[in-house]
Enzyme design. Structure first.
Site, mmCIF file in Angstrom:
data_model
loop_
_atom_site.group_PDB
_atom_site.id
_atom_site.type_symbol
_atom_site.label_atom_id
_atom_site.label_comp_id
_atom_site.label_asym_id
_atom_site.label_seq_id
_atom_site.Cartn_x
_atom_site.Cartn_y
_atom_site.Cartn_z
ATOM 1 N N ASP A 103 -5.313 -9.692 -8.167
ATOM 2 C CA ASP A 103 -5.312 -8.787 -9.419
ATOM 3 C C ASP A 103 -4.151 -8.259 -10.011
ATOM 4 O O ASP A 103 -3.744 -8.450 -11.126
ATOM 5 C CB ASP A 103 -6.251 -7.827 -9.155
ATOM 6 C CG ASP A 103 -5.884 -7.081 -7.453
ATOM 7 O OD1 ASP A 103 -4.802 -7.420 -6.988
ATOM 8 O OD2 ASP A 103 -6.665 -6.016 -7.333
ATOM 9 N N GLU B 129 0.901 -1.076 -0.201
ATOM 10 C CA GLU B 129 0.098 -0.046 -0.011
ATOM 11 C C GLU B 129 0.891 1.343 0.018
ATOM 12 O O GLU B 129 0.644 2.260 -0.645
ATOM 13 C CB GLU B 129 -0.969 -0.018 1.193
ATOM 14 C CG GLU B 129 -1.905 -1.028 1.114
ATOM 15 C CD GLU B 129 -2.984 -0.825 0.189
ATOM 16 O OE1 GLU B 129 -2.969 0.067 -0.476
ATOM 17 O OE2 GLU B 129 -4.133 -1.661 0.171
ATOM 18 N N GLU C 175 -11.582 0.873 -10.464
ATOM 19 C CA GLU C 175 -10.962 0.135 -11.635
ATOM 20 C C GLU C 175 -11.739 -0.065 -13.081
ATOM 21 O O GLU C 175 -11.204 -0.057 -14.063
ATOM 22 C CB GLU C 175 -11.287 -1.387 -11.142
ATOM 23 C CG GLU C 175 -9.992 -1.744 -9.923
ATOM 24 C CD GLU C 175 -10.347 -1.146 -8.626
ATOM 25 O OE1 GLU C 175 -11.542 -0.657 -8.365
ATOM 26 O OE2 GLU C 175 -9.549 -0.923 -7.735
ATOM 27 N N ARG D 68 0.835 3.963 -3.163
ATOM 28 C CA ARG D 68 0.202 5.108 -2.895
ATOM 29 C C ARG D 68 1.227 6.285 -2.804
ATOM 30 O O ARG D 68 1.313 7.365 -3.241
ATOM 31 C CB ARG D 68 -0.848 5.179 -1.704
ATOM 32 C CG ARG D 68 -1.826 3.959 -1.989
ATOM 33 C CD ARG D 68 -2.819 4.342 -0.795
ATOM 34 N NE ARG D 68 -3.625 3.182 -0.812
ATOM 35 C CZ ARG D 68 -5.047 3.147 -0.370
ATOM 36 N NH1 ARG D 68 -5.508 4.142 -0.300
ATOM 37 N NH2 ARG D 68 -5.751 1.848 -0.765
#
Ligand code: DMJ
Length: 587
Positions: free
Chosen positions: A352, A220, A489, A224
């Protein structure tokens, strides 16, 4: 006679010129000779003035039409940075696409792949220029208005904290790194918002420190914070951002010091101690394979290969593991370096972006790492073979999941999976099989249906599909899955598809979804996640505006609504999993 077949326009004054024209020329010359010296000077001066005015008007670019951010790099930052980076381009003001001669990262020959890639060499990134000239459509202006509304609430109630809680007028700290500010900077830059840029840059410069005694998640923080800092560094050329990024990358590096080289999921940024998640002995597969674009970019921006080496080693280790026709289980152990047996295979949560970064790393490295391309092609074949099915009665194509190590098919799709059409389209653009585009178009339609079939025009977090013909509905939503977290998405995919096809239908779809956000998630202090997309009256606000709403959702909407489908040049940039563009290294 005028020659239109060349870049310039030439006037032919050959003797074949008609008689009356020659006469006209003669009489002009006679008249000129009759003029006094003073008259001739006046005529010449006036002609010169007219000429200069024409040149000025042709080259004038009205300032008011350009909204661009003032990008003065921090001089102090530059000095400090020179200590960590010896980049020959620092002395050249226009150093576009300069590459060190011996710095080509090559795929090792033969089937055996060397894990210690690129030990002492690093390819420096091209210093690409990307101009953004502000909104050109009403829809883009509407998105800017939404961004400003969200930003205003964040500033008022959550400034310097990770996320805004717009209902209770408070904030949420996940890592305590001002996530919303760092995640938003490149969106602000792309939208050309000067005031917001100045305050965000100032906060990063003065208040963003990584010396915090707190555990953070490697993935993360990488996508980010590291991604956000790098992206704005490349856009702005402001070295302060690179300094911060390098400090962060150094603190994250101990994650990779496991027995296998597969990173631990969490790390304390102060003690630099890394460990597995508290709830599991394993790391998530998508997490350990979705950090390579960012670490490689740190190496290429600083000239130090250690970041790229550590991160790419992970991709090479995963490449060697056994898979189900290119598909990977969602858990992997940092000590053994092996997948967890019987874990789920999915293109949704924890799986994903493994597939996304196979393709994007290959693009980032100028299509030089063939093992990534091969893994990607094999994975798409695996998706088509094992995960793709059609609904009853309308035959919508969706991507399901395999449970128990690949035995049982579950007709369930996370909204997260809706990034896939965009990635497939990107792949086709860079030379992947054309059949991938057909898959992309069909999946895009199904994802659109997950929005369009809800009265709020917002998709749920998870959708189940009817494959047995048990009733007349193609898809259904369970109560626990009916929330919408303002995720990006599907809009991301719409943007890619719009880029490559120019099909305005995708803009229309995006606009309808934007209206859904405006109607059901907009509150007086920002935008909020909601608990229920199945009702227009009981949406159950969840009081959370995640940083990806500003970083991704609004950025993709803004790009999608441009009348220039190539507003962000995908020949020069590859976009990370949090919508942060990073330069492509073309050799
Ligand atoms: C983002 O943080 C990233 O896109 C990540 O890869 C997946 N999920 C969220 C947004 O939904």
């Amino acid at each position: 006679m005028v020659d239109y077949y060349h870049d310039h326009v030439a006037v032919d004054v050959s003797p074949s010129e008609p008689l009356f024209q020659r006469r006209k020329t003669k009489s002009l010359r006679r008249q000129w000779n009759q003029l006094s010296k003073c008259q001739k000077t006046v005529v010449c001066t006036l002609s010169a003035m007219v000429f200069l005015i024409i040149v000025y008007v042709v080259s004038y670019e009205p300032e008011s039409a350009v909204i661009s951010v003032d990008l003065n790099p921090n001089e102090n930052g530059k000095d400090i940075l020179k200590n960590i980076r010896n980049d020959p381009r620092d002395v050249e003001p226009n150093f576009n696409e300069v590459v060190h001669e011996s710095q080509v990262l090559e795929e090792p020959a033969g089937a055996e792949i060397d894990n210690s890639v690129n030990k002492n060499q690093v390819l420096l990134p091209p210093k690409v220029e990307q101009k953004f000239t502000g909104p050109t459509t009403m829809r883009q202006q509407a998105v800017i208005k939404a961004f400003r509304h969200a930003w205003k609430g964040y500033k008022k109630f959550a400034w310097g904290h990770d996320h805004l809680k717009p209902i209770t007028e408070s904030y949420h700290d996940w890592f305590g790194l001002g996530l919303t500010i760092v995640d938003s900077l490149d969106t602000i830059f792309i939208m050309g918002l000067k005031e917001e840029y100045t305050e965000a840059r100032d906060w990063v410069d003065k208040h963003l420190h990584f010396e915090v005694n707190r555990d953070v998640n490697l993935f993360e923080v990488t996508i980010r914070v590291l991604g956000g800092l790098l992206s704005i560094y490349h856009f702005s050329k402001d070295d302060m951002f690179l300094q911060k990024a390098t400090d962060l990358a150094d603190r994250l590096l101990p994650c990779f010091e496991s027995e296998s080289g597969i990173p631990f999921s969490d790390i304390n940024l102060f003690t630099r101690k890394a460990h597995a998640p508290k709830w599991s002995p394993d790391s998530s597969t998508s997490e350990v394979t979705t950090i390579q674009l960012e670490f490689r970019d740190v190496s290429r921006a600083t000239g130090d290969p250690k970041y790229e080496n550590a991160a790419e080693k992970v991709s090479r280790l995963v490449h060697k593991l056994e898979k189900k026709d290119g598909l990977v289980p969602i858990f992997i152990n940092a000590n053994t370096g092996q997948f967890r047996s019987y874990s789920t295979i999915t293109l949704g949560a924890r799986g994903d972006s493994y597939y996304e970064y196979l393709l994007k790393q290959w693009i980032q490295t100028g299509k030089t790492l063939d093992y990534l391309k091969e893994d990607y092609i094999m994975a798409v074949e695996g998706i088509e073979k094992h995960l793709v099915k059609r609904t009853v009665p309308n035959g919508f194509l969706f991507v399901g999941e395999l449970l128990g190590g690949g035995k049982d098919f579950k007709p369930k799709m996370d909204h997260l999976t809706c990034y896939l059409p965009g990635t497939l389209a990107l792949g086709v653009h860079f030379g992947m099989p054309n059949s991938h585009m057909k898959l992309a178009e069909e999946l895009l339609t199904t994802c659109y249906q997950t929005y369009a079939q809800q009265p709020t025009f917002l998709a749920p977090e998870i959708t189940y599909f009817n494959i047995q013909g048990e009733n007349s509905n193609d898809m259904y939503v369970k109560s626990n899955d009916a929330h919408n977290l303002l995720r990006p998405e599907f809009l991301e995919s719409l943007w890619y598809m719009y880029q490559f096809t120019g099909n305005a239908t995708y803009q229309e779809w995006g606009w309808r979804i934007f209206q859904g956000f405006e109607n059901y998630t907009k509150v007086s202090n920002g935008y909020t996640s909601i608990g229920n997309v199945r009702s227009t009256t009981v949406v159950r606000p969840k009081d959370m505006m995640e940083s990806f709403f500003l970083s991704e959702t609004l950025k993709y909407l803004y790009l999608l609504f441009s009348d220039n489908p190539r507003l962000l040049d995908l020949e020069k940039y590859v976009v990370n999993s949090e919508a942060h563009p990073l330069p492509i290294n073309v050799i």
